[in-house]
Design a protein around this motif. Structure first.
Motif, short mmCIF file in Angstrom:
data_model
loop_
_atom_site.label_atom_id
_atom_site.label_comp_id
_atom_site.label_asym_id
_atom_site.label_seq_id
_atom_site.Cartn_x
_atom_site.Cartn_y
_atom_site.Cartn_z
N UNK A 25 0.83 -1.22 0.00
CA UNK A 25 0.00 0.00 0.00
C UNK A 25 0.86 1.26 0.00
N UNK A 26 1.97 1.22 0.76
CA UNK A 26 2.86 2.38 0.82
C UNK A 26 3.47 2.64 -0.55
N UNK A 27 3.89 1.58 -1.22
CA UNK A 27 4.47 1.73 -2.56
C UNK A 27 3.45 2.30 -3.53
N UNK A 28 2.20 1.81 -3.42
CA UNK A 28 1.14 2.32 -4.28
C UNK A 28 0.88 3.80 -4.01
N UNK A 29 0.86 4.16 -2.71
CA UNK A 29 0.64 5.55 -2.33
C UNK A 29 1.75 6.45 -2.88
N UNK A 30 2.98 5.99 -2.77
CA UNK A 30 4.11 6.79 -3.27
C UNK A 30 3.98 7.03 -4.77
N UNK A 31 3.57 6.00 -5.50
CA UNK A 31 3.44 6.13 -6.94
C UNK A 31 2.30 7.10 -7.29
N UNK A 32 1.19 7.00 -6.54
CA UNK A 32 0.07 7.90 -6.80
C UNK A 32 0.48 9.35 -6.52
N UNK A 33 1.17 9.56 -5.40
CA UNK A 33 1.60 10.93 -5.06
C UNK A 33 2.63 11.45 -6.05
N UNK A 34 3.51 10.54 -6.50
CA UNK A 34 4.49 10.94 -7.50
C UNK A 34 3.79 11.35 -8.80
N UNK A 35 2.73 10.62 -9.15
CA UNK A 35 1.96 10.95 -10.34
C UNK A 35 1.28 12.31 -10.18
N UNK A 36 0.71 12.54 -8.99
CA UNK A 36 0.07 13.83 -8.72
C UNK A 36 1.08 14.96 -8.79
N UNK A 38 3.90 15.00 -10.56
CA UNK A 38 4.35 15.21 -11.93
C UNK A 38 3.35 16.01 -12.74
N UNK A 39 2.08 15.84 -12.42
CA UNK A 39 1.05 16.55 -13.17
C UNK A 39 0.70 15.84 -14.45
N UNK A 40 0.14 16.56 -15.40
CA UNK A 40 -0.41 15.92 -16.61
C UNK A 40 0.64 15.40 -17.59
N UNK A 41 1.90 15.72 -17.40
CA UNK A 41 2.91 15.19 -18.30
C UNK A 41 3.88 16.23 -18.81
N UNK A 42 4.93 15.73 -19.47
CA UNK A 42 6.02 16.59 -19.93
C UNK A 42 5.55 17.57 -21.00
N UNK A 43 4.65 17.15 -21.87
CA UNK A 43 4.21 18.04 -22.94
C UNK A 43 3.47 19.26 -22.39
N UNK A 44 2.64 19.01 -21.39
CA UNK A 44 1.92 20.13 -20.78
C UNK A 44 2.88 21.09 -20.09
N UNK A 45 3.90 20.55 -19.45
CA UNK A 45 4.91 21.38 -18.79
C UNK A 45 5.68 22.20 -19.81
N UNK A 57 4.07 24.18 -9.15
CA UNK A 57 5.02 23.71 -8.12
C UNK A 57 6.34 24.46 -8.17
N UNK A 58 6.76 24.84 -9.36
CA UNK A 58 7.97 25.66 -9.46
C UNK A 58 7.77 27.01 -8.78
N UNK A 59 6.57 27.56 -8.91
CA UNK A 59 6.27 28.84 -8.26
C UNK A 59 6.26 28.69 -6.74
N UNK A 60 5.67 27.63 -6.26
CA UNK A 60 5.63 27.39 -4.81
C UNK A 60 7.05 27.24 -4.26
N UNK A 61 7.89 26.55 -5.00
CA UNK A 61 9.28 26.37 -4.57
C UNK A 61 10.01 27.71 -4.47
N UNK A 62 9.71 28.64 -5.38
CA UNK A 62 10.34 29.96 -5.33
C UNK A 62 9.81 30.79 -4.17
#
Length: 535
Positions: A25-36, A38-45, A57-62
């Motif tokens: 379950x922890x591994x599944x949770x990590x993957x889901x959070x990692x997906x969240x 990353x967002x919709x994908x590299x093309x959108x970024x 997220x880049x703005x929040x980091x700044x």
């Protein structure tokens, strides 16, 4: 024969099975959070970056201190169906919410993710914002919104509009309780523009951020006027013409850096004082430069910002609305490490007169400082209110009354200092002793009167001047008499309307000593729900 497992062995085997299940379950949770994350994908970024914009997220980091962000509701998804929404249910639902620290102090933040539904607000999206706004109010910490959204999510209909209503209500309830800062980093149209308008400060970035109620297409259809998005509601328009934005920047990095600096000058809530940051600038430093910066001739101009830089700690201050109503300067600075709000007439622009825009700017700034326990220092050099048909028809009486009301209503320590001239109703409005300033000071160059000597002499002695053989000679003599009798530097002090006439070189030291004395000021307010300020 195999041995039967002991109770201890069976327990150990059971625990191993449970651990494996938990780890799964922890591994599944990590993957889901990692997906969240990353967002919709590299093309959108890449598309976001191609517009010259950072991701949410880049703005929040700044904005926040490194590795301090704690996200809430990262797994939230919308519940809507129809119009294609049921096939697309991304995590976060297009807004990232949580808290972190800025200079070690807690700050709450939400950031629209334009890569998901164009940052448009739906029901779940709004509920996430409601949650973080409620947390900020409960925790007594500032709220920063990073706005980059296309308005209400059309597919969700009225529920999206109701979500905006919840935001507006929370903006209003938090007003004067916690600092609220809106950072415009993309489009903001229609009803969405009202949330930033309800907050304390609005930051915008040139070329990439716009605010308007109706866009260029609607304007063209209704009025026939042709205009671009930036021409209608860009950063420079709102920072210099409408006054909706307080600050405008060329890029997001410098914008967010100044948001961090502003937060360092503000208290976390209305029950606290702004943080003290004493530097190396001596409290008793003399200000000999002021003798040269301010001309003794009241008709000569100068930039009052240079006066402020000479007085405050290390010459550093943070001006609000630097491009709007330049005839009045409103700025935050420190005196002996303590934050103060400074309101100053600026003779370098429109001779420092008060007009509609300056009155509005000053009133809002005074109200903000009063709400958040920031003492006020007012530097007065004002020839009066701006005359003219446009000003009168535009409601200069009503707008000027806003500034008057704000000062009269303020309970924080208030010191006014007359640098040179202070004439008529504008003198009264600029935090005079009669409207409640705790201390009223003046330089020896002060001229406090109903009007300038020339105008006064022309009215009082008009018959004598008209009947004289040499009218101009008599006029000049009467001007001298009026000045000597009613406008000499100690006239107001002799009548108790000025507490002290000070050497300009002692200005910084006198202000610091006076503010230290007033730090424990307590003011009783009348029993009422709220006042009814002029609009």
């Amino acid at each position: 024969m195999p041995r039967t497992p002991t109770v201890k062995q069976r327990t150990a085997n059971s625990e191993t099975v449970k651990e494996n299940a938990v780890q799964s379950h922890v591994d599944e949770l990590r993957e889901i959070k990692a997906s969240a994350h990353r967002g919709p994908g590299a093309r959108a970024t890449e598309a976001q970056h191609a517009k010259g914009k950072l991701t949410a997220r880049e703005r929040i980091d700044l904005l926040l201190d490194e590795a301090s962000f704690c996200e809430v509701e990262s797994l939230r998804r919308h519940r809507a169906s129809g119009f294609g929404l049921e096939a697309k249910k991304p995590y976060t639902d297009g807004v990232i919410t949580g808290w972190g620290t800025v200079h070690g102090r807690t700050v709450f933040v939400y950031a629209h993710d334009f890569r998901i539904f164009g940052g448009a607000l739906g029901e779940a999206h709004a509920e996430k914002i409601h949650k973080v706004m409620d947390l900020a109010a409960s925790a007594g910490a500032p709220l920063v919104s990073l706005n980059d959204g296309a308005g209400a999510r059309i597919q969700e209909g009225v529920t999206a509009l109701a979500g905006y209503g919840g935001i507006f209500r929370r903006n209003t309830k938090a007003s004067g309780v916690i600092p609220q800062i809106s950072v415009m980093l993309g489009p903001c149209a229609g009803g969405a523009a009202y949330s930033p308008a309800l907050t304390d400060f609005v930051f915008m970035v040139r070329e990439t951020s716009q605010m308007f109620i109706t866009g260029p297409d609607v304007v063209r259809a209704v009025t026939g006027e042709e205009i671009t998005q930036n021409g209608l509601g860009g950063a420079d328009v709102h920072a210099g013409t409408s006054g909706v934005a307080h600050f405008a920047y060329d890029d997001e990095q410098s914008c967010l850096e100044d948001v961090r600096f502003l937060l360092s000058l503000l208290p976390s809530n209305n029950r606290e004082l702004a943080p003290v940051a004493r530097g190396t600038d001596p409290a008793d430093r003399t200000n000999a430069a002021l003798l040269e910066l301010v001309p003794s001739d009241p008709s000569r101009s100068y930039d009052v910002r240079r006066v402020i830089e000479e007085i405050v700690d290390d010459g550093e201050h943070f001006e609000v609305h630097p491009s709007w109503a330049p005839n009045l300067v409103c700025t935050l600075a420190r005196l002996d490490g303590h934050v103060v709000g400074i309101v100053a007439n600026n003779p370098g622009a429109m001779a420092g007169v008060l007009d509609i825009e300056a009155s509005d700017e000053g009133a809002r700034f005074v109200q903000f400082c009063d709400a958040f326990n920031i003492p006020l220092v007012t530097l007065v050099d004002v020839p009066g209110f701006l005359p003219g048909v446009d000003q009168e028809h535009g409601g200069i009486i009503r707008h000027g009354a806003k500034l008057l009301y704000a000062y009269c209503n303020a309970t924080v320590p208030r010191i006014s200092l007359v640098l040179r001239k202070a004439y008529g109703g504008a003198y009264i409005v600029m935090d005079s002793r009669s409207v409640g300033a705790d201390l009223s000071l003046a330089w020896p160059s002060n001229e406090i009167a109903v009007m300038g000597a020339q105008g006064a002499a022309d009215i009082i002695f008009r018959r004598e001047i008209k009947a004289a053989d040499v009218p101009e000679s008599v006029r000049q003599q009467k001007i001298k008499e009026y000045t000597a009798e009613l406008m000499h530097p100690y006239y107001a002090a002799e009548r108790g309307l000025v507490d002290d006439v000070i050497d300009p070189r002692d200005t910084r030291a006198v202000l610091i000593r006076s503010l230290a004395m007033l730090r424990t000021k307590h003011a009783d307010l009348p029993s009422r729900k709220h006042g009814n300020p002029p609009q």
